[in-house]
Design an enzyme around this catalytic site. Sequence first.
Site, PDB file in Angstrom:
ATOM      1  N   GLY A   9       0.839  -1.204   0.000  1.00  0.00           N
ATOM      2  CA  GLY A   9       0.000   0.000   0.000  1.00  0.00           C
ATOM      3  C   GLY A   9       0.867   1.243   0.000  1.00  0.00           C
ATOM      4  O   GLY A   9       1.510   1.577   1.002  1.00  0.00           O
ATOM      5  N   GLY A  14       1.849   4.444   3.955  1.00  0.00           N
ATOM      6  CA  GLY A  14       2.824   3.420   3.554  1.00  0.00           C
ATOM      7  C   GLY A  14       4.088   4.061   3.000  1.00  0.00           C
ATOM      8  O   GLY A  14       5.218   3.636   3.310  1.00  0.00           O
ATOM      9  N   GLY A 143      -0.737   5.218  16.461  1.00  0.00           N
ATOM     10  CA  GLY A 143      -0.309   6.347  17.304  1.00  0.00           C
ATOM     11  C   GLY A 143      -0.512   7.628  16.524  1.00  0.00           C
ATOM     12  O   GLY A 143      -0.900   7.599  15.349  1.00  0.00           O
ATOM     13  N   LYS A 198     -11.233   6.765  16.818  1.00  0.00           N
ATOM     14  CA  LYS A 198     -10.875   8.196  16.886  1.00  0.00           C
ATOM     15  C   LYS A 198     -11.147   8.892  15.556  1.00  0.00           C
ATOM     16  O   LYS A 198     -11.389  10.095  15.514  1.00  0.00           O
ATOM     17  CB  LYS A 198      -9.423   8.377  17.352  1.00  0.00           C
ATOM     18  CG  LYS A 198      -8.341   7.755  16.466  1.00  0.00           C
ATOM     19  CD  LYS A 198      -7.847   8.628  15.347  1.00  0.00           C
ATOM     20  CE  LYS A 198      -6.943   7.882  14.407  1.00  0.00           C
ATOM     21  NZ  LYS A 198      -6.521   8.654  13.234  1.00  0.00           N
ATOM     22  N   ASP A 257      -3.618  10.007  19.717  1.00  0.00           N
ATOM     23  CA  ASP A 257      -4.037   9.923  18.313  1.00  0.00           C
ATOM     24  C   ASP A 257      -5.345  10.680  18.084  1.00  0.00           C
ATOM     25  O   ASP A 257      -5.550  11.306  17.032  1.00  0.00           O
ATOM     26  CB  ASP A 257      -4.167   8.450  17.905  1.00  0.00           C
ATOM     27  CG  ASP A 257      -3.965   8.254  16.414  1.00  0.00           C
ATOM     28  OD1 ASP A 257      -3.719   9.250  15.701  1.00  0.00           O
ATOM     29  OD2 ASP A 257      -4.067   7.105  15.948  1.00  0.00           O
ATOM     30  N   ARG A 268      -7.266  14.135   7.573  1.00  0.00           N
ATOM     31  CA  ARG A 268      -8.243  13.892   6.511  1.00  0.00           C
ATOM     32  C   ARG A 268      -9.655  13.768   7.075  1.00  0.00           C
ATOM     33  O   ARG A 268     -10.627  14.206   6.449  1.00  0.00           O
ATOM     34  CB  ARG A 268      -7.877  12.618   5.757  1.00  0.00           C
ATOM     35  CG  ARG A 268      -6.586  12.756   4.956  1.00  0.00           C
ATOM     36  CD  ARG A 268      -5.790  11.458   4.945  1.00  0.00           C
ATOM     37  NE  ARG A 268      -4.547  11.598   4.213  1.00  0.00           N
ATOM     38  CZ  ARG A 268      -3.389  12.022   4.741  1.00  0.00           C
ATOM     39  NH1 ARG A 268      -3.313  12.365   6.024  1.00  0.00           N
ATOM     40  NH2 ARG A 268      -2.304  12.107   4.011  1.00  0.00           N
TER      41      ARG A 268
HETATM   42  N1  LIG Z   1      -2.229   9.302   6.094  1.00  0.00           N
HETATM   43  C1  LIG Z   1      -1.846   9.234   7.352  1.00  0.00           C
HETATM   44  O1  LIG Z   1      -1.231  10.166   7.877  1.00  0.00           O
HETATM   45  C2  LIG Z   1      -2.137   8.015   8.157  1.00  0.00           C
HETATM   46  C3  LIG Z   1      -2.954   7.016   7.674  1.00  0.00           C
HETATM   47  N2  LIG Z   1      -3.221   5.917   8.455  1.00  0.00           N
HETATM   48  C4  LIG Z   1      -4.054   4.825   7.942  1.00  0.00           C
HETATM   49  O2  LIG Z   1      -3.365   4.189   6.870  1.00  0.00           O
HETATM   50  C5  LIG Z   1      -4.306   3.628   5.941  1.00  0.00           C
HETATM   51  C6  LIG Z   1      -3.960   4.111   4.543  1.00  0.00           C
HETATM   52  O3  LIG Z   1      -4.193   5.506   4.524  1.00  0.00           O
HETATM   53  P1  LIG Z   1      -3.398   6.509   3.572  1.00  0.00           P
HETATM   54  O4  LIG Z   1      -2.035   5.998   3.327  1.00  0.00           O
HETATM   55  O5  LIG Z   1      -3.581   7.856   4.148  1.00  0.00           O
HETATM   56  O6  LIG Z   1      -4.242   6.400   2.227  1.00  0.00           O
HETATM   57  P2  LIG Z   1      -4.128   7.328   0.918  1.00  0.00           P
HETATM   58  O7  LIG Z   1      -5.455   7.953   0.696  1.00  0.00           O
HETATM   59  O8  LIG Z   1      -2.939   8.193   0.983  1.00  0.00           O
HETATM   60  O9  LIG Z   1      -3.865   6.259  -0.215  1.00  0.00           O
HETATM   61  C7  LIG Z   1      -4.894   5.465  -0.720  1.00  0.00           C
HETATM   62  C8  LIG Z   1      -4.410   4.049  -0.775  1.00  0.00           C
HETATM   63  O10 LIG Z   1      -5.507   3.260  -1.220  1.00  0.00           O
HETATM   64  C9  LIG Z   1      -5.019   2.295  -2.090  1.00  0.00           C
HETATM   65  N3  LIG Z   1      -6.087   1.781  -2.946  1.00  0.00           N
HETATM   66  C10 LIG Z   1      -6.980   2.483  -3.672  1.00  0.00           C
HETATM   67  N4  LIG Z   1      -7.798   1.623  -4.313  1.00  0.00           N
HETATM   68  C11 LIG Z   1      -7.407   0.376  -3.962  1.00  0.00           C
HETATM   69  C12 LIG Z   1      -7.859  -0.942  -4.270  1.00  0.00           C
HETATM   70  N5  LIG Z   1      -8.908  -1.145  -5.077  1.00  0.00           N
HETATM   71  N6  LIG Z   1      -7.204  -2.002  -3.728  1.00  0.00           N
HETATM   72  C13 LIG Z   1      -6.155  -1.816  -2.904  1.00  0.00           C
HETATM   73  N7  LIG Z   1      -5.677  -0.595  -2.576  1.00  0.00           N
HETATM   74  C14 LIG Z   1      -6.306   0.480  -3.095  1.00  0.00           C
HETATM   75  C15 LIG Z   1      -3.946   3.025  -2.856  1.00  0.00           C
HETATM   76  O11 LIG Z   1      -3.171   2.025  -3.448  1.00  0.00           O
HETATM   77  P3  LIG Z   1      -1.853   2.259  -4.324  1.00  0.00           P
HETATM   78  O12 LIG Z   1      -0.822   2.730  -3.384  1.00  0.00           O
HETATM   79  O13 LIG Z   1      -1.503   0.946  -4.808  1.00  0.00           O
HETATM   80  O14 LIG Z   1      -2.209   3.214  -5.377  1.00  0.00           O
HETATM   81  C16 LIG Z   1      -3.258   3.775  -1.724  1.00  0.00           C
HETATM   82  O15 LIG Z   1      -2.343   2.939  -1.052  1.00  0.00           O
HETATM   83  C17 LIG Z   1      -5.696   4.073   6.426  1.00  0.00           C
HETATM   84  O16 LIG Z   1      -6.280   3.035   7.170  1.00  0.00           O
HETATM   85  C18 LIG Z   1      -5.387   5.267   7.339  1.00  0.00           C
HETATM   86  O17 LIG Z   1      -6.354   5.446   8.351  1.00  0.00           O
HETATM   87  C19 LIG Z   1      -2.684   5.776   9.694  1.00  0.00           C
HETATM   88  C20 LIG Z   1      -1.854   6.734  10.216  1.00  0.00           C
HETATM   89  C21 LIG Z   1      -1.505   7.917   9.483  1.00  0.00           C
HETATM   90  O1  LIG Z   2      -4.326   8.383  11.806  1.00  0.00           O
HETATM   91  C1  LIG Z   2      -3.882   9.459  11.529  1.00  0.00           C
HETATM   92  C2  LIG Z   2      -2.956  10.207  12.380  1.00  0.00           C
HETATM   93  O2  LIG Z   2      -2.452   9.408  13.415  1.00  0.00           O
HETATM   94  C3  LIG Z   2      -4.314  10.104  10.261  1.00  0.00           C
HETATM   95  O3  LIG Z   2      -5.530  10.700  10.462  1.00  0.00           O
HETATM   96  P1  LIG Z   2      -6.345  11.244   9.191  1.00  0.00           P
HETATM   97  O4  LIG Z   2      -6.692  10.004   8.381  1.00  0.00           O
HETATM   98  O5  LIG Z   2      -7.540  11.903   9.740  1.00  0.00           O
HETATM   99  O6  LIG Z   2      -5.432  12.161   8.442  1.00  0.00           O
END
Ligand SMILES: NC(=O)C1=CN([C@@H]2O[C@H](COP(=O)(O)OP(=O)(O)OC[C@H]3O[C@@H](n4cnc5c(N)ncnc54)[C@H](OP(=O)(O)O)[C@@H]3O)[C@@H](O)[C@H]2O)C=CC1
Ligand SMILES: O=C(CO)COP(=O)(O)O
Length: 351
Positions: A9, A14, A143, A198, A257, A268
């Site tokens: 991801g 990621g 976190g 959260k 968090d 977001r």
């Molecule tokens: N953003 C942040 O700061 C944080 C996010 N999180 C958590 O991490 C997780 C990912 O969030 P985030 O990285 O922000 O997401 P983004 O919105 O930045 O990215 C979207 C992701 O969705 C994937 N995606 C879209 N369509 C599909 C599909 N059909 N099958 C599989 N994958 C798909 C994309 O894949 P691809 O890469 O292959 O294009 C990409 O990895 C969430 O659960 C979020 O709550 C936790 C802590 C911090």
């Molecule tokens: O989990 C997160 C921070 O710890 C990211 O939160 P948001 O998806 O609301 O940006």
Amino acid sequence: MSQKIGIIGAGAWGTAMGISLAKKGQEVELWALEADVVESINTVHENKKFLPGFIAPENLTASADIKKVASGKDFLILASPSLYLARTMKGLLDVPNIADGSTCIGILTKGFIPSEGSPKLILETLEGVLPESYKKNLVYIAGPSHAEEVAMGKVTGLVAACENPRNSIRFREALRSKGLLVYSSFDVIGVQICAAAKNVVAVAFGCLDAIAEKSDVFGDNTESLLLAAGLNEIQIIGRAMGATHPETFTSISGVGDLDVTCRSKYGRNRRFGHDIIQKNILDKFSDLDDLIARISEIGYLPEGAVACKYVHQIAQERNLRLPICNGLFRILNKEMQPAQFIQEILDGMEI
Ligand SMILES: NC(=O)C1=CN([C@@H]2O[C@H](COP(=O)(O)OP(=O)(O)OC[C@H]3O[C@@H](n4cnc5c(N)ncnc54)[C@H](OP(=O)(O)O)[C@@H]3O)[C@@H](O)[C@H]2O)C=CC1
Ligand SMILES: O=C(CO)COP(=O)(O)O
């Protein structure tokens, strides 16, 4: 010694984790679904789609071949959104180092996973799919950690939760750096509930924040009232679902968090709450199921909208009183106007 790490991801989180690990000298390979994301990381060392503006070291590479990314790795980190996580994991089961349980797996996703009965927690779902040897051995990592700040190297604390302390310590050692402090926990249920719930509170917070901008009645004090009541609801859900350590809720993975998700400019979920009030973003969806089915049309990922559906289901099944989460459900499901929302939840909540 450099370790081989695969990340499934290449969204913002990621990618940021990949940058942090690569800066530390780990050999990191990211799986991205989209070819343009792979190309952008491998050619200009930047994920222009999900984390623009942050340059990755050259030891971070990307591939569209998910099995290749998972193969031969010491650690595998799952960072897909909750909606795609289980399906994505199923595609990895015949990778030899996963089939024999030798790769240590950690999960960054925040949310619940739908199932035929009650919604499930992430580890419970993955344990049902992965080989038996992963039972009690998966590591859940959460976190206050906005991707943008982790990519910048700003000091951030994470919790690595696992029933097997050996694995949380392995992840702690693999992830930690000057900018990333990692603490161990046994409370896998509490940490997962805090991370998922959260986001729901943060959407409600974003609504209040937008309303408060133009209000003589609501202000910063009201926002802290909502945050405290939200933490209370998270604890109610956590206790009902089997959280083992009360201090989880007051730890960085609990109140920490919740606070960053509600208040950070990068949030977001908070932004989604704002957009409900300021941009009438719900107008284009008929109900919550329609919103979830078309979530990519929002243009960013509000996991709290998805989690709200499952928190509402859990509250109904277990008879939990959650005015903020259930009030938000009624808004997202088009049963109540946003304008009514804040006053109703303030009237109904208990601190
Ligand atoms: N953003 C942040 O700061 C944080 C996010 N999180 C958590 O991490 C997780 C990912 O969030 P985030 O990285 O922000 O997401 P983004 O919105 O930045 O990215 C979207 C992701 O969705 C994937 N995606 C879209 N369509 C599909 C599909 N059909 N099958 C599989 N994958 C798909 C994309 O894949 P691809 O890469 O292959 O294009 C990409 O990895 C969430 O659960 C979020 O709550 C936790 C802590 C911090
Ligand atoms: O989990 C997160 C921070 O710890 C990211 O939160 P948001 O998806 O609301 O940006």
